[in-house]
Design an enzyme around this catalytic site. Structure first.
Site, PDB file in Angstrom:
ATOM      1  N   ASP A  10       0.858  -1.192   0.000  1.00 57.25           N
ATOM      2  CA  ASP A  10       0.000   0.000   0.000  1.00 57.25           C
ATOM      3  C   ASP A  10       0.893   1.241   0.000  1.00 57.25           C
ATOM      4  OD1 ASP A  10      -2.436   1.580   0.286  1.00 57.25           O
ATOM      5  OD2 ASP A  10      -1.832   1.932   2.353  1.00 57.25           O
ATOM      6  N   SER A  11       0.289   2.395  -0.223  1.00 52.61           N
ATOM      7  CA  SER A  11       1.052   3.646  -0.153  1.00 52.61           C
ATOM      8  C   SER A  11       1.575   3.875   1.268  1.00 52.61           C
ATOM      9  CB  SER A  11       0.162   4.817  -0.565  1.00 52.61           C
ATOM     10  OG  SER A  11      -0.911   4.966   0.350  1.00 52.61           O
ATOM     11  N   CYS A  73      -4.253  -1.437  -2.071  1.00 54.93           N
ATOM     12  CA  CYS A  73      -4.401   0.003  -2.280  1.00 54.93           C
ATOM     13  C   CYS A  73      -5.284   0.203  -3.507  1.00 54.93           C
ATOM     14  CB  CYS A  73      -3.012   0.596  -2.519  1.00 54.93           C
ATOM     15  SG  CYS A  73      -3.003   2.347  -2.912  1.00 54.93           S
ATOM     16  N   GLU A 152      -2.307   8.051   8.597  1.00 51.31           N
ATOM     17  CA  GLU A 152      -0.839   8.009   8.566  1.00 51.31           C
ATOM     18  C   GLU A 152      -0.244   8.591   9.853  1.00 51.31           C
ATOM     19  OE1 GLU A 152       1.460   6.849   6.040  1.00 51.31           O
ATOM     20  OE2 GLU A 152      -0.371   5.790   5.527  1.00 51.31           O
ATOM     21  N   CYS A 184     -11.052   3.137  -0.225  1.00 58.63           N
ATOM     22  CA  CYS A 184      -9.627   3.400   0.040  1.00 58.63           C
ATOM     23  C   CYS A 184      -9.294   2.612   1.302  1.00 58.63           C
ATOM     24  CB  CYS A 184      -9.415   4.901   0.257  1.00 58.63           C
ATOM     25  SG  CYS A 184      -7.780   5.298   0.948  1.00 58.63           S
ATOM     26  N   HIS A 186      -7.257   3.044   3.593  1.00 60.44           N
ATOM     27  CA  HIS A 186      -7.042   3.803   4.836  1.00 60.44           C
ATOM     28  C   HIS A 186      -8.378   4.038   5.564  1.00 60.44           C
ATOM     29  CE1 HIS A 186      -3.084   4.780   3.146  1.00 60.44           C
ATOM     30  NE2 HIS A 186      -2.736   5.311   4.300  1.00 60.44           N
TER      31      HIS A 186
HETATM   32  N1  DGL Z   1      -4.745   3.377   0.694  1.00 60.37           N
HETATM   33  C1  DGL Z   1      -4.837   3.850  -0.611  1.00 60.37           C
HETATM   34  C2  DGL Z   1      -6.105   3.434  -1.314  1.00 60.37           C
HETATM   35  O1  DGL Z   1      -6.630   2.388  -1.029  1.00 60.37           O
HETATM   36  C3  DGL Z   1      -4.319   5.182  -1.032  1.00 60.37           C
HETATM   37  C4  DGL Z   1      -4.202   6.289  -0.076  1.00 60.37           C
HETATM   38  C5  DGL Z   1      -3.306   7.376  -0.608  1.00 60.37           C
HETATM   39  O2  DGL Z   1      -2.098   7.151  -0.581  1.00 60.37           O
HETATM   40  O3  DGL Z   1      -3.827   8.400  -1.065  1.00 60.37           O
HETATM   41  O4  DGL Z   1      -6.570   4.102  -2.182  1.00 60.37           O
END
Ligand code: DGL
Length: 263
Positions: A10-11, A73, A152, A184, A186
């Site tokens: 993931d990011s 992600c 984060e 997303c 997150h």
């Molecule tokens: N967790 C990521 C997603 O599922 C991306 C979040 C990000 O880095 O903007 O889209």
């Protein structure tokens, strides 16, 4: 039978919501988690940039000897999963897409909301899925502004997070939606806060974590690469950011495991 690890990418911290589902559903599998960290957030970046990051990440996981990659992600999936699959065609690669399909198939009001990053919401993949399943469903698209940064920063339980969630979710309440798709990885970390804002309404929150873990289980069987039942799994954490960030991933993973929940 194959005891090599599954790579999850993931990011940043978001993919840990997918990692938790994999851990629950596949307790014999070793997992290597790569949270980029250095280039996070991805959401406002171009497709080219995100594709470059995704290639670097998968390359790194491959050098760790993974047998499969889960792109945990949505943003990286919508930007790069096709290219990554074409490049590593011998390895199963699982992507994550906002769960538009299950939401469209079950909505009674014919109106759903999809919360995702800017990039995901304007991606071809999202538009294609929406066109396919949401023909007679109105899709309200909303960027979870500030959500990624809150997760984060480990600030999901703060008044600041409540305020950010309220700002994004409250305007949806008078739109007659009955599903909110968390598009997303997150965002599930903020789910308890979203639940507080929609309390008392007939709105279901849908995220993709469990469905992805089921897909991974199916692929392990299909390719005959599941770990042995007596395999003692290892959990490792990597990052392109500094050691402190990497330790943060480890700490967060221990925390969510201990509480068996994301908060
Ligand atoms: N967790 C990521 C997603 O599922 C991306 C979040 C990000 O880095 O903007 O889209």
């Amino acid at each position: 039978m194959n005891n090599a690890p599954i790579g999850v990418y993931d990011s940043g911290f978001g993919g840990l919501s997918v990692w938790l589902e994999l851990h629950r559903m596949l307790p014999c599998e070793s997992l290597v988690y790569l949270g980029d960290g250095k280039n996070c957030p991805y959401g406002g970046r171009s497709r080219e940039e995100i594709t470059r990051f995704a290639f670097e990440a998968v390359e790194r996981l491959v050098t760790e000897g993974v047998k499969m990659v889960v792109v945990g992600c949505n943003t990286a999936t919508t930007a790069a999963v096709d290219a990554v699959r074409a490049h590593w065609s011998e390895m199963p690669i699982v992507g994550l897409e906002p769960a538009v399909k299950p939401a469209c198939l079950t909505t009674a009001t014919r109106r759903i909301a999809v919360l995702a990053t800017e990039h995901s919401l304007r991606s071809d993949m999202f538009l294609r899925t929406a066109a396919r399943y949401a023909e007679d469903v109105e899709v309200v698209k909303v960027v979870g502004r500030g959500f990624v940064e809150l997760v984060e920063g480990d600030r999901e339980s703060t008044p600041e997070a409540m305020e950010a969630v309220r700002g994004v979710v409250e305007p949806l309440l008078d739109k007659n939606i009955d599903k909110i798709v968390l598009g997303c990885t997150h965002y599930p970390f903020l789910r308890p806060l979203i639940e507080r804002v929609i309390a008392g309404r007939d709105i279901e929150i849908i995220d993709s974590g469990e469905a992805v873990a089921r897909r991974v289980r199916w692929l392990l069987d299909r390719y005959d690469i599941a770990a042995a039942e007596d395999h003692n799994p290892e959990y490792r954490f990597l990052s392109f950011a500094d050691e402190e960030y990497r330790r943060g991933l480890e700490r967060k993973a221990s925390k969510i495991l201990l509480s068996d929940n994301l908060l």
